[in-house]
Design a protein around this motif. Structure first.
Motif, PDB file in Angstrom:
ATOM      1  N   ILE A  69       0.841  -1.193   0.000  1.00 14.70           N
ATOM      2  CA  ILE A  69       0.000   0.000   0.000  1.00 14.70           C
ATOM      3  C   ILE A  69       0.877   1.244   0.000  1.00 14.70           C
ATOM      4  CG2 ILE A  69      -1.727   1.327   1.278  1.00 14.70           C
ATOM      5  CD1 ILE A  69      -2.905  -1.284   2.231  1.00 14.70           C
ATOM      6  N   HIS A  70       0.500   2.209  -0.821  1.00 14.66           N
ATOM      7  CA  HIS A  70       1.167   3.507  -0.872  1.00 14.66           C
ATOM      8  C   HIS A  70       0.277   4.533  -0.180  1.00 14.66           C
ATOM      9  CE1 HIS A  70       4.199   2.601  -4.186  1.00 14.66           C
ATOM     10  NE2 HIS A  70       3.517   1.476  -4.033  1.00 14.66           N
ATOM     11  N   ASN A  71       0.778   5.144   0.866  1.00 16.27           N
ATOM     12  CA  ASN A  71       0.000   6.151   1.585  1.00 16.27           C
ATOM     13  C   ASN A  71       0.332   7.532   1.030  1.00 16.27           C
ATOM     14  OD1 ASN A  71      -1.467   7.712   3.313  1.00 16.27           O
ATOM     15  ND2 ASN A  71      -0.486   6.977   5.189  1.00 16.27           N
ATOM     16  N   CYS A  72      -0.546   8.038   0.175  1.00 10.55           N
ATOM     17  CA  CYS A  72      -0.365   9.346  -0.465  1.00 10.55           C
ATOM     18  C   CYS A  72      -1.437  10.329  -0.002  1.00 10.55           C
ATOM     19  CB  CYS A  72      -0.398   9.205  -1.981  1.00 10.55           C
ATOM     20  SG  CYS A  72       0.846   8.075  -2.642  1.00 10.55           S
ATOM     21  N   THR A  73      -1.910  10.140   1.211  1.00  8.50           N
ATOM     22  CA  THR A  73      -2.943  11.001   1.785  1.00  8.50           C
ATOM     23  C   THR A  73      -2.321  12.263   2.375  1.00  8.50           C
ATOM     24  OG1 THR A  73      -2.770   9.899   3.941  1.00  8.50           O
ATOM     25  CG2 THR A  73      -4.358   8.985   2.350  1.00  8.50           C
ATOM     26  N   PRO A  74      -3.143  13.264   2.733  1.00 11.51           N
ATOM     27  CA  PRO A  74      -2.613  14.449   3.427  1.00 11.51           C
ATOM     28  C   PRO A  74      -1.895  14.082   4.719  1.00 11.51           C
ATOM     29  CG  PRO A  74      -4.810  14.905   2.592  1.00 11.51           C
ATOM     30  CD  PRO A  74      -4.559  13.427   2.372  1.00 11.51           C
ATOM     31  N   ASN A  75      -1.002  14.964   5.143  1.00 10.67           N
ATOM     32  CA  ASN A  75      -0.075  14.685   6.242  1.00 10.67           C
ATOM     33  C   ASN A  75      -0.757  14.215   7.524  1.00 10.67           C
ATOM     34  OD1 ASN A  75       1.626  15.750   4.343  1.00 10.67           O
ATOM     35  ND2 ASN A  75       2.317  17.488   5.560  1.00 10.67           N
ATOM     36  N   HIS A  76      -1.883  14.824   7.869  1.00  9.09           N
ATOM     37  CA  HIS A  76      -2.513  14.514   9.159  1.00  9.09           C
ATOM     38  C   HIS A  76      -3.058  13.095   9.221  1.00  9.09           C
ATOM     39  CE1 HIS A  76      -6.093  15.388   6.800  1.00  9.09           C
ATOM     40  NE2 HIS A  76      -6.862  14.979   7.787  1.00  9.09           N
ATOM     41  N   LEU A  77      -3.179  12.441   8.077  1.00 11.57           N
ATOM     42  CA  LEU A  77      -3.692  11.071   8.042  1.00 11.57           C
ATOM     43  C   LEU A  77      -2.587  10.016   8.057  1.00 11.57           C
ATOM     44  CD1 LEU A  77      -6.462  11.582   5.315  1.00 11.57           C
ATOM     45  CD2 LEU A  77      -6.766  11.505   7.802  1.00 11.57           C
TER      46      LEU A  77
END
Length: 384
Positions: A69-77
């Motif tokens: 999985i690649h986590n490309c969400t906004p920083n707070h997530l």
């Protein structure tokens, strides 16, 4: 070679860049995407030709087909999602910063340490051939002892008061902006290339544009805005920071980051001043390395397989004159990360580890504290 299955969380600018880079390496299929709602997920999946769409990332984590999985969400997530990915035994490549706080980063580092998983952070500037060449020169002592490290990362996408993005808001981007968003790249690159650790900092920060027009509808990073249908709001995160640093071997350094420097789009630059020579690498001119000497003419070393150190050869793919840039750095990141996932190679040190991401957060802590106190502040040690 087994074809791996990947999923992307978040389909903004950087998520789409991940997808393109993954597809270029040839032995990974992007089979799923998750977004903040099912409607957005369906729309992104259709436009990006991805078969599965999830409106809730926890549902995606139950998909046994997915390896990585690649986590490309906004920083707070980043923190909570990264934690859940690891707990669900999926390999993980996270966008930077690893988390919003050093305590969160430490928790992820310790959690990942106890799992038989490949984890990494997308500090992709490590992946440029001429960065690897410069690192090889440091290791071979071609520059002599590195005495001074100078660097800057300058952008202009937030120059105007009509420029706005979620990164400006502490609850989403974190308590720092220029420091955490682009400074983290610069600090990581300086330590990676030199092999030295930042131990003490003296920082100055400024909110150059204290009020901005926030649009009613959000924009992607680097998109311009107007005053129409926008609310004037106060800004509390820094546009600019300069920081003096001390390294563990006694070397000194100075770094500047800015998102309000006109004419600079992605101007990352690293300069090493050694006892024998100096080296300068600029991301916007990534195909060359500038070398300086006292007793002979300066040199320009070009990105060419016949000219670079052997350590750099795996990071370039075309003959000299066929230039490779930012998108190739992402491709190199995916190649090195997925080679480790597939067991072809061990974890490459060109892929930043969670421990290194934790250490960057400790540097950021010290910079924030120094900007508040006006004093030199020590970078805390990693706590296992």
């Amino acid at each position: 070679m087994r074809k791996l299955k990947a999923a992307i969380l978040g389909a903004g600018f950087i998520g789409q860049a991940h997808i393109e880079a993954i597809r270029r390496i040839g032995f990974v299929d992007v089979v799923a995407i998750a977004h903040s709602s099912q409607e957005k997920a369906d729309e992104s999946a259709k436009s990006l030709n991805i078969p599965k769409a999830y409106g809730n990332y926890m549902d995606l984590l139950q998909d046994e087909e997915i390896d990585v999985i690649h986590n490309c969400t906004p920083n707070h997530l980043h923190f909570e999602i990264n934690k859940q990915i690891i707990k669900h035994n999926k390999h993980l490549l996270s966008e930077k910063p690893l988390t919003l706080t050093s305590d969160e980063a430490r928790e992820l580092y310790l959690l990942a340490k106890d799992k038989n998983l490949v984890t990494g952070i997308n500090f992709n500037y490590r992946q440029f051939p001429m960065v690897q060449h410069l690192r090889g020169m440091v290791r071979a002592n071609d520059l002599g002892d590195v005495r001074i490290v100078r660097g800057n990362y300058l952008q202009d996408w937030l120059l105007y008061d009509t420029d706005y993005n979620w990164r400006l808001e502490p609850e989403y981007g974190g308590p720092t902006r220029a420091i955490g968003d682009i400074g983290s790249h610069l600090f990581d690159l300086a330590q990676y290339v030199t092999g030295m650790k930042i131990t003490e900092v003296l920082a100055d920060t400024s909110v150059v544009v204290p009020k901005r027009y926030k649009p009613q509808k959000g924009k992607q990073t680097f998109q311009t805005g107007t005053k129409e249908n926008a609310e004037l709001v106060e800004i509390n995160t820094e546009d600019y920071c300069s920081v003096l640093v001390k390294f563990d071997n006694g070397a000194r350094g100075v770094f500047t980051v800015s998102q309000v420097s006109a004419g600079n789009k992605n101007a990352l630059e690293l300069n090493l001043d050694g006892a024998l020579a100096s080296g300068c690498w600029k991301q916007e001119e990534s195909f060359r390395l500038l070398m300086g000497y006292r007793d002979k003419p300066s040199e320009t070393v070009l990105r060419d397989p016949s000219l670079v150190k052997k350590e750099a050869l795996p990071f370039l793919h075309y003959p000299g004159g066929h230039e490779e840039g930012w998108t190739e750095s992402l491709k190199n990141m995916m190649q090195n990360f997925y080679n480790a996932v597939n067991g072809i190679t061990s974890h490459s040190d060109s892929v930043a580890s969670f421990k290194e991401g934790y250490q960057i957060m400790l540097i950021i802590d010290a910079i924030v504290k120094s900007a508040e106190t006006g004093c030199w502040e020590k970078v805390a040690d990693i706590v296992d």
